[in-house]
Design a protein around this motif. Structure first.
Motif, PDB file in Angstrom:
ATOM      1  N   THR A 181       0.855  -1.188   0.000  1.00  0.00           N
ATOM      2  CA  THR A 181       0.000   0.000   0.000  1.00  0.00           C
ATOM      3  C   THR A 181       0.893   1.240   0.000  1.00  0.00           C
ATOM      4  O   THR A 181       2.109   1.137   0.119  1.00  0.00           O
ATOM      5  CB  THR A 181      -0.951   0.010   1.223  1.00  0.00           C
ATOM      6  N   VAL A 182       0.279   2.380  -0.139  1.00  0.00           N
ATOM      7  CA  VAL A 182       0.990   3.654  -0.027  1.00  0.00           C
ATOM      8  C   VAL A 182       0.410   4.386   1.175  1.00  0.00           C
ATOM      9  O   VAL A 182      -0.812   4.498   1.314  1.00  0.00           O
ATOM     10  CB  VAL A 182       0.852   4.505  -1.307  1.00  0.00           C
ATOM     11  N   LEU A 183       1.292   4.849   2.054  1.00  0.00           N
ATOM     12  CA  LEU A 183       0.882   5.553   3.263  1.00  0.00           C
ATOM     13  C   LEU A 183       1.110   7.049   3.092  1.00  0.00           C
ATOM     14  O   LEU A 183       2.070   7.454   2.425  1.00  0.00           O
ATOM     15  CB  LEU A 183       1.679   5.036   4.463  1.00  0.00           C
ATOM     16  N   GLU A 184       0.261   7.855   3.701  1.00  0.00           N
ATOM     17  CA  GLU A 184       0.346   9.312   3.585  1.00  0.00           C
ATOM     18  C   GLU A 184       1.252   9.900   4.648  1.00  0.00           C
ATOM     19  O   GLU A 184       0.886  10.835   5.353  1.00  0.00           O
ATOM     20  CB  GLU A 184      -1.049   9.926   3.675  1.00  0.00           C
ATOM     21  N   ALA A 185       2.462   9.361   4.761  1.00  0.00           N
ATOM     22  CA  ALA A 185       3.463   9.862   5.710  1.00  0.00           C
ATOM     23  C   ALA A 185       4.831   9.544   5.125  1.00  0.00           C
ATOM     24  O   ALA A 185       4.983   8.557   4.404  1.00  0.00           O
ATOM     25  CB  ALA A 185       3.292   9.186   7.063  1.00  0.00           C
ATOM     26  N   PRO A 186       5.836  10.360   5.425  1.00  0.00           N
ATOM     27  CA  PRO A 186       7.175  10.087   4.905  1.00  0.00           C
ATOM     28  C   PRO A 186       7.767   8.832   5.555  1.00  0.00           C
ATOM     29  O   PRO A 186       7.359   8.444   6.655  1.00  0.00           O
ATOM     30  CB  PRO A 186       7.970  11.341   5.280  1.00  0.00           C
ATOM     31  N   PRO A 187       8.745   8.199   4.888  1.00  0.00           N
ATOM     32  CA  PRO A 187       9.354   6.972   5.436  1.00  0.00           C
ATOM     33  C   PRO A 187       9.870   7.130   6.869  1.00  0.00           C
ATOM     34  O   PRO A 187       9.748   6.200   7.673  1.00  0.00           O
ATOM     35  CB  PRO A 187      10.495   6.667   4.468  1.00  0.00           C
ATOM     36  N   GLU A 188      10.405   8.291   7.211  1.00  0.00           N
ATOM     37  CA  GLU A 188      10.938   8.503   8.562  1.00  0.00           C
ATOM     38  C   GLU A 188       9.842   8.378   9.625  1.00  0.00           C
ATOM     39  O   GLU A 188      10.070   7.822  10.698  1.00  0.00           O
ATOM     40  CB  GLU A 188      11.602   9.884   8.666  1.00  0.00           C
ATOM     41  N   LYS A 189       8.674   8.877   9.324  1.00  0.00           N
ATOM     42  CA  LYS A 189       7.562   8.809  10.280  1.00  0.00           C
ATOM     43  C   LYS A 189       7.027   7.377  10.379  1.00  0.00           C
ATOM     44  O   LYS A 189       6.729   6.886  11.472  1.00  0.00           O
ATOM     45  CB  LYS A 189       6.443   9.770   9.862  1.00  0.00           C
ATOM     46  N   VAL A 190       6.938   6.687   9.245  1.00  0.00           N
ATOM     47  CA  VAL A 190       6.499   5.283   9.252  1.00  0.00           C
ATOM     48  C   VAL A 190       7.514   4.444  10.026  1.00  0.00           C
ATOM     49  O   VAL A 190       7.147   3.577  10.816  1.00  0.00           O
ATOM     50  CB  VAL A 190       6.302   4.752   7.815  1.00  0.00           C
ATOM     51  N   TRP A 191       8.800   4.719   9.813  1.00  0.00           N
ATOM     52  CA  TRP A 191       9.863   3.987  10.516  1.00  0.00           C
ATOM     53  C   TRP A 191       9.704   4.129  12.035  1.00  0.00           C
ATOM     54  O   TRP A 191       9.803   3.147  12.763  1.00  0.00           O
ATOM     55  CB  TRP A 191      11.237   4.501  10.065  1.00  0.00           C
ATOM     56  N   ARG A 192       9.441   5.346  12.504  1.00  0.00           N
ATOM     57  CA  ARG A 192       9.233   5.552  13.945  1.00  0.00           C
ATOM     58  C   ARG A 192       8.045   4.743  14.442  1.00  0.00           C
ATOM     59  O   ARG A 192       8.088   4.155  15.529  1.00  0.00           O
ATOM     60  CB  ARG A 192       9.045   7.036  14.259  1.00  0.00           C
TER      61      ARG A 192
ATOM     62  N   ASP B 243       0.126 -14.423  22.026  1.00  0.00           N
ATOM     63  CA  ASP B 243       0.996 -15.596  22.063  1.00  0.00           C
ATOM     64  C   ASP B 243       2.110 -15.548  21.009  1.00  0.00           C
ATOM     65  O   ASP B 243       2.778 -16.538  20.753  1.00  0.00           O
ATOM     66  CB  ASP B 243       0.179 -16.877  21.912  1.00  0.00           C
ATOM     67  N   VAL B 244       2.350 -14.394  20.413  1.00  0.00           N
ATOM     68  CA  VAL B 244       3.390 -14.234  19.400  1.00  0.00           C
ATOM     69  C   VAL B 244       4.593 -13.526  19.997  1.00  0.00           C
ATOM     70  O   VAL B 244       4.446 -12.543  20.713  1.00  0.00           O
ATOM     71  CB  VAL B 244       2.863 -13.435  18.191  1.00  0.00           C
ATOM     72  N   GLN B 245       5.778 -14.055  19.707  1.00  0.00           N
ATOM     73  CA  GLN B 245       7.024 -13.411  20.114  1.00  0.00           C
ATOM     74  C   GLN B 245       7.690 -12.830  18.870  1.00  0.00           C
ATOM     75  O   GLN B 245       7.736 -13.483  17.828  1.00  0.00           O
ATOM     76  CB  GLN B 245       7.960 -14.410  20.770  1.00  0.00           C
ATOM     77  N   LEU B 246       8.206 -11.597  18.972  1.00  0.00           N
ATOM     78  CA  LEU B 246       8.900 -10.936  17.872  1.00  0.00           C
ATOM     79  C   LEU B 246      10.338 -10.665  18.269  1.00  0.00           C
ATOM     80  O   LEU B 246      10.611 -10.307  19.411  1.00  0.00           O
ATOM     81  CB  LEU B 246       8.248  -9.594  17.532  1.00  0.00           C
ATOM     82  N   GLN B 247      11.244 -10.822  17.300  1.00  0.00           N
ATOM     83  CA  GLN B 247      12.644 -10.485  17.509  1.00  0.00           C
ATOM     84  C   GLN B 247      13.162  -9.843  16.229  1.00  0.00           C
ATOM     85  O   GLN B 247      13.018 -10.409  15.140  1.00  0.00           O
ATOM     86  CB  GLN B 247      13.450 -11.735  17.837  1.00  0.00           C
ATOM     87  N   VAL B 248      13.751  -8.664  16.324  1.00  0.00           N
ATOM     88  CA  VAL B 248      14.308  -8.000  15.150  1.00  0.00           C
ATOM     89  C   VAL B 248      15.541  -8.774  14.698  1.00  0.00           C
ATOM     90  O   VAL B 248      16.423  -9.068  15.499  1.00  0.00           O
ATOM     91  CB  VAL B 248      14.685  -6.528  15.457  1.00  0.00           C
ATOM     92  N   VAL B 249      15.586  -9.115  13.396  1.00  0.00           N
ATOM     93  CA  VAL B 249      16.743  -9.827  12.845  1.00  0.00           C
ATOM     94  C   VAL B 249      17.495  -8.998  11.815  1.00  0.00           C
ATOM     95  O   VAL B 249      18.645  -9.289  11.504  1.00  0.00           O
ATOM     96  CB  VAL B 249      16.364 -11.204  12.256  1.00  0.00           C
ATOM     97  N   ALA B 250      16.869  -7.962  11.264  1.00  0.00           N
ATOM     98  CA  ALA B 250      17.537  -7.079  10.307  1.00  0.00           C
ATOM     99  C   ALA B 250      16.847  -5.728  10.326  1.00  0.00           C
ATOM    100  O   ALA B 250      15.628  -5.652  10.439  1.00  0.00           O
ATOM    101  CB  ALA B 250      17.496  -7.672   8.901  1.00  0.00           C
ATOM    102  N   ALA B 251      17.647  -4.676  10.207  1.00  0.00           N
ATOM    103  CA  ALA B 251      17.085  -3.329  10.166  1.00  0.00           C
ATOM    104  C   ALA B 251      18.019  -2.428   9.375  1.00  0.00           C
ATOM    105  O   ALA B 251      19.232  -2.472   9.547  1.00  0.00           O
ATOM    106  CB  ALA B 251      16.904  -2.780  11.578  1.00  0.00           C
ATOM    107  N   ASN B 252      17.425  -1.652   8.493  1.00  0.00           N
ATOM    108  CA  ASN B 252      18.133  -0.623   7.744  1.00  0.00           C
ATOM    109  C   ASN B 252      17.249   0.620   7.842  1.00  0.00           C
ATOM    110  O   ASN B 252      16.179   0.668   7.227  1.00  0.00           O
ATOM    111  CB  ASN B 252      18.349  -1.048   6.293  1.00  0.00           C
ATOM    112  N   ALA B 253      17.667   1.592   8.625  1.00  0.00           N
ATOM    113  CA  ALA B 253      16.833   2.739   8.980  1.00  0.00           C
ATOM    114  C   ALA B 253      16.063   3.319   7.808  1.00  0.00           C
ATOM    115  O   ALA B 253      16.618   3.566   6.744  1.00  0.00           O
ATOM    116  CB  ALA B 253      17.688   3.829   9.619  1.00  0.00           C
ATOM    117  N   ASN B 254      14.772   3.485   8.024  1.00  0.00           N
ATOM    118  CA  ASN B 254      13.833   4.109   7.090  1.00  0.00           C
ATOM    119  C   ASN B 254      13.579   3.303   5.823  1.00  0.00           C
ATOM    120  O   ASN B 254      12.937   3.809   4.900  1.00  0.00           O
ATOM    121  CB  ASN B 254      14.272   5.531   6.720  1.00  0.00           C
ATOM    122  N   SER B 255      14.072   2.040   5.744  1.00  0.00           N
ATOM    123  CA  SER B 255      13.824   1.296   4.506  1.00  0.00           C
ATOM    124  C   SER B 255      13.524  -0.188   4.688  1.00  0.00           C
ATOM    125  O   SER B 255      12.758  -0.741   3.897  1.00  0.00           O
ATOM    126  CB  SER B 255      15.011   1.446   3.548  1.00  0.00           C
ATOM    127  N   LEU B 256      14.086  -0.875   5.694  1.00  0.00           N
ATOM    128  CA  LEU B 256      13.889  -2.320   5.812  1.00  0.00           C
ATOM    129  C   LEU B 256      13.879  -2.735   7.272  1.00  0.00           C
ATOM    130  O   LEU B 256      14.728  -2.308   8.056  1.00  0.00           O
ATOM    131  CB  LEU B 256      15.020  -3.073   5.097  1.00  0.00           C
TER     132      LEU B 256
END
Length: 107
Positions: A12-23, A40-53
């Motif tokens: 989809t396309v969001l009406e906010a800049p990538p920096e705001k979506v990233w936050r 009952d779901v556990q989350l763990q960050v495995v990869a991050a590239n600021a404002n893009s992935l």
């Protein structure tokens, strides 16, 4: 939205800049309001590239998968948003008739 062998993808396309979506995705208080996950779901960050992935390991009742969120600047100043939720699998050997086993890979 598409549902293929490699997982479920939503775009989809969001009406906010990538920096705001990233936050909204990376500050837990904001993320939990916007993307509610089952208790009952556990989350763990495995990869991050600021404002893009951003990729999370998703563990739910012994089922393991990856949730990858990709962000791209849109021409109108918004954000193109793609979320892919896919099982973690090792491909079956070429000479095997067995389905691939679901396993978790090291990050």
């Amino acid at each position: 939205m598409s549902d293929g062998q490699d997982g479920l993808t939503f775009e989809t396309v969001l009406e906010a800049p990538p920096e705001k979506v990233w936050r909204a995705l990376t500050i837990p208080e904001y993320r939990d309001l916007w993307l509610k996950k089952p208790d009952d779901v556990q989350l763990q960050v495995v990869a991050a590239n600021a404002n893009s992935l951003l990729t999370f390991r998703w563990l739910e009742r012994n089922e393991k998968s990856l949730v990858t969120i990709e962000l791209y600047p849109a021409e109108d100043g918004g954000t193109s948003f793609r979320l892919t939720h896919a099982p973690v699998r090792i491909p079956a050997a070429a000479n095997s008739n067995e389905p691939a086993a679901t396993v978790m890979r090291a990050a």
